[in-house]
Design an enzyme around this catalytic site. Structure first.
Site, PDB file in Angstrom:
ATOM      1  N   ARG A  18      22.715  51.240  26.693  1.00 16.46           N
ATOM      2  CA  ARG A  18      21.591  52.090  26.288  1.00 16.46           C
ATOM      3  C   ARG A  18      20.271  51.327  26.316  1.00 16.46           C
ATOM      4  NH1 ARG A  18      23.140  54.267  20.682  1.00 16.46           N
ATOM      5  NH2 ARG A  18      23.928  52.153  20.565  1.00 16.46           N
ATOM      6  N   ASN A  36      25.243  57.224  23.238  1.00 21.61           N
ATOM      7  CA  ASN A  36      26.685  57.078  23.301  1.00 21.61           C
ATOM      8  C   ASN A  36      27.319  58.418  22.937  1.00 21.61           C
ATOM      9  OD1 ASN A  36      26.688  54.355  23.930  1.00 21.61           O
ATOM     10  ND2 ASN A  36      26.928  53.681  21.826  1.00 21.61           N
TER      11      ASN A  36
END
Length: 88
Positions: A18, A36
């Site tokens: 990320r 996520n």
């Protein structure tokens, strides 16, 4: 302006996927978000100029060092005019 939703499967959580995606998005002036998912995948939305968005999609197919990308689903969507990029 284009928008792509990507879902990245494989060993993609716990490897700075990320944050690496956020840095790439900021570098290429792409808006959107990355998160996520409960199923172990990473999902992201990229909005911006077509070539910049395609760079982010290409990055998603490789990921950062430590990631093992098995598959990437890419969906074309209507741009919403997002600004900035966030990690969710």
């Amino acid at each position: 302006m284009v928008r792509r939703r990507v879902v990245i499967h494989g060993h993609v959580q716990g490897v700075f996927f990320r944050d690496s995606t956020r840095r790439q998005a900021q570098r290429h002036d792409v808006s959107g978000w990355v998160a996520n998912r409960a199923d172990g995948a990473v999902e992201a939305v990229f909005e911006g100029e077509a070539d910049a968005v395609e760079r982010l999609v290409a990055f998603s197919r490789e990921g950062p060092r430590g990631a093992q990308v098995e598959s990437v689903e890419v969906t074309e969507e209507e741009p919403e005019g997002l600004s900035g990029f966030s990690v969710r």
